[in-house]
Write a protein that holds these residues in place. Sequence first.
Motif, PDB file in Angstrom:
ATOM      1  N   SER A 103       0.870  -1.168   0.000  1.00 59.12           N
ATOM      2  CA  SER A 103       0.000   0.000   0.000  1.00 59.12           C
ATOM      3  C   SER A 103       0.905   1.215   0.000  1.00 59.12           C
ATOM      4  CB  SER A 103      -0.903   0.015   1.233  1.00 59.12           C
ATOM      5  OG  SER A 103      -1.773  -1.093   1.223  1.00 59.12           O
ATOM      6  N   ARG A 104       0.397   2.324  -0.472  1.00 62.69           N
ATOM      7  CA  ARG A 104       1.194   3.550  -0.602  1.00 62.69           C
ATOM      8  C   ARG A 104       0.668   4.638   0.321  1.00 62.69           C
ATOM      9  NH1 ARG A 104       5.429   2.186  -3.538  1.00 62.69           N
ATOM     10  NH2 ARG A 104       4.929   1.032  -5.413  1.00 62.69           N
ATOM     11  N   LEU A 105       1.590   5.488   0.738  1.00 62.80           N
ATOM     12  CA  LEU A 105       1.284   6.606   1.622  1.00 62.80           C
ATOM     13  C   LEU A 105       1.231   7.881   0.789  1.00 62.80           C
ATOM     14  CD1 LEU A 105       1.151   6.980   4.779  1.00 62.80           C
ATOM     15  CD2 LEU A 105       3.556   7.566   4.670  1.00 62.80           C
ATOM     16  N   THR A 106       0.210   8.712   1.014  1.00 61.71           N
ATOM     17  CA  THR A 106       0.153  10.013   0.344  1.00 61.71           C
ATOM     18  C   THR A 106       1.048  11.000   1.094  1.00 61.71           C
ATOM     19  OG1 THR A 106      -1.736  10.825   1.627  1.00 61.71           O
ATOM     20  CG2 THR A 106      -2.227   9.599  -0.414  1.00 61.71           C
ATOM     21  N   VAL A 107       1.198  12.170   0.559  1.00 67.48           N
ATOM     22  CA  VAL A 107       1.966  13.223   1.217  1.00 67.48           C
ATOM     23  C   VAL A 107       1.121  13.786   2.369  1.00 67.48           C
ATOM     24  CG1 VAL A 107       2.978  15.518   0.901  1.00 67.48           C
ATOM     25  CG2 VAL A 107       3.147  13.808  -0.927  1.00 67.48           C
ATOM     26  N   PRO A 108       1.683  13.893   3.575  1.00 68.95           N
ATOM     27  CA  PRO A 108       0.931  14.483   4.683  1.00 68.95           C
ATOM     28  C   PRO A 108       0.559  15.934   4.378  1.00 68.95           C
ATOM     29  CG  PRO A 108       2.898  13.374   5.484  1.00 68.95           C
ATOM     30  CD  PRO A 108       3.004  13.427   3.989  1.00 68.95           C
ATOM     31  N   MET A 109      -0.611  16.316   4.879  1.00 67.28           N
ATOM     32  CA  MET A 109      -1.094  17.678   4.655  1.00 67.28           C
ATOM     33  C   MET A 109      -1.659  18.250   5.946  1.00 67.28           C
ATOM     34  SD  MET A 109      -2.938  17.363   0.965  1.00 67.28           S
ATOM     35  CE  MET A 109      -3.096  19.132   0.882  1.00 67.28           C
ATOM     36  N   MET A 110      -1.516  19.548   6.097  1.00 69.14           N
ATOM     37  CA  MET A 110      -2.093  20.243   7.234  1.00 69.14           C
ATOM     38  C   MET A 110      -3.548  20.572   6.910  1.00 69.14           C
ATOM     39  SD  MET A 110      -0.473  23.504   9.215  1.00 69.14           S
ATOM     40  CE  MET A 110       0.953  22.614   9.800  1.00 69.14           C
ATOM     41  N   CYS A 111      -4.403  20.524   7.921  1.00 74.97           N
ATOM     42  CA  CYS A 111      -5.803  20.880   7.717  1.00 74.97           C
ATOM     43  C   CYS A 111      -6.308  21.649   8.931  1.00 74.97           C
ATOM     44  CB  CYS A 111      -6.657  19.639   7.458  1.00 74.97           C
ATOM     45  SG  CYS A 111      -6.682  18.473   8.806  1.00 74.97           S
TER      46      CYS A 111
END
Length: 147
Positions: A103-111
């Motif tokens: 499985s792949r990880l997306t780029v972390p993002m601030m919200c």
Amino acid sequence: MKVGKIFDDAFISISKKLISLDLRRKKEEIISVKCMEFVKTKGKFNSTIICVFSSDIFDAIIIGMNDGKMPSEDEKVLYINEYVNIICGRALSEINNRLGRTSRLTVPMMCSDKESIDIDDSEMENEVLFYETEFGNIEVCIYYKII
């Protein structure tokens, strides 16, 4: 497979090794939010991981990631993203090894809040981890589904 335990081990061991931060598990607590990060995984293990940081722990992590110095405002997001990326990447590697699939990880993002994150939690399991440190608190919400 105990997904919560895998993430718990990753948060505790990587925080200690990477920035000498001792995370201690604790009971549920509402924390004042300084920063909220999310990252998703896609593949056999589909998930959304939300990390909520109180103000002082946010600063402590960033300073730890930047060799003891506070970076510019623009760079702070990069350091907290990298912290979340390293820890969640470690947990996902363990999950991939146990599943025998990638499985792949997306780029972390601030919200700004949990409501702004697209989560189909009706079909997902949920784990919530709470940590305290001498600097403040972290809450980690893991919504996941193994396909």
